[in-house]
Scaffold this active site. Sequence first.
Site, PDB file in Angstrom:
ATOM      1  N   LYS A   1       0.824  -1.209   0.000  1.00  0.00           N
ATOM      2  CA  LYS A   1       0.000   0.000   0.000  1.00  0.00           C
ATOM      3  C   LYS A   1       0.861   1.263   0.000  1.00  0.00           C
ATOM      4  CE  LYS A   1      -1.649   0.879   4.018  1.00  0.00           C
ATOM      5  NZ  LYS A   1      -0.769   2.011   4.411  1.00  0.00           N
ATOM      6  N   THR A   2       1.856   1.315   0.886  1.00  0.00           N
ATOM      7  CA  THR A   2       2.707   2.505   0.991  1.00  0.00           C
ATOM      8  C   THR A   2       3.463   2.741  -0.309  1.00  0.00           C
ATOM      9  OG1 THR A   2       2.955   2.151   3.376  1.00  0.00           O
ATOM     10  CG2 THR A   2       4.593   3.555   2.286  1.00  0.00           C
TER      11      THR A   2
ATOM     12  N   ASP B   1      -4.083   8.127   3.172  1.00  0.00           N
ATOM     13  CA  ASP B   1      -3.633   6.801   3.588  1.00  0.00           C
ATOM     14  C   ASP B   1      -4.561   6.249   4.674  1.00  0.00           C
ATOM     15  OD1 ASP B   1      -2.023   4.559   3.814  1.00  0.00           O
ATOM     16  OD2 ASP B   1      -0.538   5.518   5.101  1.00  0.00           O
ATOM     17  N   GLU B   2      -4.655   4.923   4.788  1.00  0.00           N
ATOM     18  CA  GLU B   2      -5.438   4.250   5.838  1.00  0.00           C
ATOM     19  C   GLU B   2      -6.860   4.820   5.922  1.00  0.00           C
ATOM     20  OE1 GLU B   2      -4.349   1.643   7.100  1.00  0.00           O
ATOM     21  OE2 GLU B   2      -2.205   1.722   7.501  1.00  0.00           O
TER      22      GLU B   2
ATOM     23  N   GLN C   1      -9.608  -4.404   7.067  1.00  0.00           N
ATOM     24  CA  GLN C   1      -8.820  -4.093   8.263  1.00  0.00           C
ATOM     25  C   GLN C   1      -9.384  -2.887   9.012  1.00  0.00           C
ATOM     26  OE1 GLN C   1      -4.399  -4.738   8.016  1.00  0.00           O
ATOM     27  NE2 GLN C   1      -4.791  -4.804   5.813  1.00  0.00           N
TER      28      GLN C   1
ATOM     29  N   ARG D   1      -0.980 -11.140  10.121  1.00  0.00           N
ATOM     30  CA  ARG D   1       0.289 -10.692  10.715  1.00  0.00           C
ATOM     31  C   ARG D   1       1.371 -11.756  10.531  1.00  0.00           C
ATOM     32  NH1 ARG D   1      -0.448  -6.397   9.680  1.00  0.00           N
ATOM     33  NH2 ARG D   1      -2.348  -7.227   8.748  1.00  0.00           N
TER      34      ARG D   1
END
Length: 682
Positions: free
Chosen positions: A49-50, A240-241, A271, A637
């Site tokens: 994503k980043t 973002d997010e 998420q 995770r």
Amino acid sequence: MSRQYTLQRPPRSTSIHINYAAELNEQQLAAVTASPGPLLVIAGAGSGKTRTLTYRVAYLLENGIDPRNILLLTFTNKAARQMLDRVANLLPVDASGIWGGTFHSIGNRMLRRHGSALGYSSGFTIMDREDQKDLINTVIANAGIDPKEIRFPKGDVLAEIFSFVVNTETPMEELLAEKFPYFLPLLEQIKDVHARYQKKKKATNSMDFDDLLEKTLSMLQQKEEITTVYRRQFQFILVDEYQDTNKIQADLIDTLGCDHRNVMVVGDDAQSIYSWRGANFKNILEFPKRYPDAQVFKIEMNYRSVPEILEVANAAIAANEKQFRKNLAPTRESNAVRPAVVALNDGSEQAQFVAQRILELRDEDVDLGEIAVLYRAHYHAIELQLELSRRGIPYQITSGVRFFEQAHIKDVTSFVRFVANPRDEVAFKRMVKLLPGIGNRNGENLWNAWEKLAVAGIGDPGSEATSGPAGVTDPGYSFGEHLLAMNVSAKSRKSWTQLTHTLDEIAPGGQPNPPSEMITSVVEAIYDDYAKMNFTNYELRREDLNQLAAFARQFKDVHEFLSQLALISNVDAEAAPNQSADKEAVNLSTVHQAKGLEFHTVFVIWLTDGMFPSSRSLDARDALEEERRLFYVAITRARDELYLTYPHMRLSGGYGDVFQRPSRFLKEIPNQLVEDWQVRRE
């Protein structure tokens, strides 16, 4: 008649420095090079994503967009700096003109420039939570409310309530009914304090953290000339997010972006796990409704986990109805190890299994720091912390302080410590200072008075003056009889009387009841009301205390119980310096705190209905879907190994052993995707 004049965009550079097709996968490339307009990028866990956001910023710059026309909104300033640093490393251009940072930092920047439009000078003070609490307490006093006379919420709790009102744009009455129903009888007084607090901030040229959002939005909604400046400036907005934004943050984005409509939001609906702190799942879910012409991109190539873990993750989230459906696809090769589902007898055996498997993994050259144990709530790790301490396995709590070191746990156990040892000065002072009107000075005076009684052989039920033959405590002994004779202020008299009754209840005749019964009595008689008024997360702390009572059922003798707690604390204290030296320690964390992290091996424990998913979510579909998203976050995770464990039985504070159903989330995973481990004792 006015004339329209158009400024032409500077000529584009003919040299493109980045080979986007070589640097990005096909899905990332499509999102990065998308044409202008509203864009929704659903970026799955571990999908880069980043990287996608960073390259989008670079792509805009390479296509002639002035850095000053780009607004990059993130949830930490560190994230914004890292992205902009990466852009600077990718391109030989000065990108310092980009406005990048958190919503709050951008709001602060705007208000410093234009706050006078709302009656604030540019030098306004930003209060931290401690300042905010102090100002609210001052307002409470000025409103003529005496928290010692009525059970009125403390400044910390009111700050949390006021924050929810701002960030969720929910009316006060509705918010109290939903989150703090025990404060509804105080609604009018709380609203009055809120209004006074707003006036006080204005008068002192101060803002709290939430004002940086609320005042910015108010300014943009009320002052058209200011809004026009920023709408013209921010031709491209990137967020973002986005799944973690609340109502006011989404409104800010929509307000700033409504002219150019070049709004790119990146996030993962699967998420979205922070509704409890105000995040609004509808923001990402309904983005295509607010922007009907939005292009939607899905990035599903996962660079983190082996295929076996991704198959379980995809199955785990499939039952959610409200979602953008996607399928995480692996880029890593199989390791031929399926995630394990492990049934254990009880919480103690579960802890033993996890501890033993951790030691085996260490022998297999897996660094302890690459192992995480994740759980739904902090109290789920009680038995595990005990077992790790016994075995000398170093661990660190990512989700806060260790269970037995938390304030509410130490508060309640101070009552137990005092009746077990009436000469325990620390326990006595901690206990009495929980009562209204008793602070450090009063606590010291009361202790001095009690100590004189103990020295005289009156206050201590174990002394010769109060003991019968062979040192047996006199069944007629009463803590209350001696405590009520002490000098206590009028404001504290009622609560002091309640304290004496409670002490006599938990230690009749000076003889302590079983520790579990004592804890339950203290919580119900005294501490529950205190917790409501003093803690913003009252319900979570009450769950902790219920579990403490359940844990204490293992011990019939109060001294054995207290000795065990002391041993755990001492082992932990001795281990702490070693952990800081080599930093190799197992990570214990709630799933919420672990979001954004990754580990070689992950254990997800207490996967039973009522624990994970939590009991509060079982009757509400939206809440259950968020719990399923939380389970999905836990699974994703893990990079290489995953263990999903559940005990058949658990201790209960007042009902004996309780049978546990395996989590419904486990049943939703096809059997062929996991390996069933049968655990037996030697």
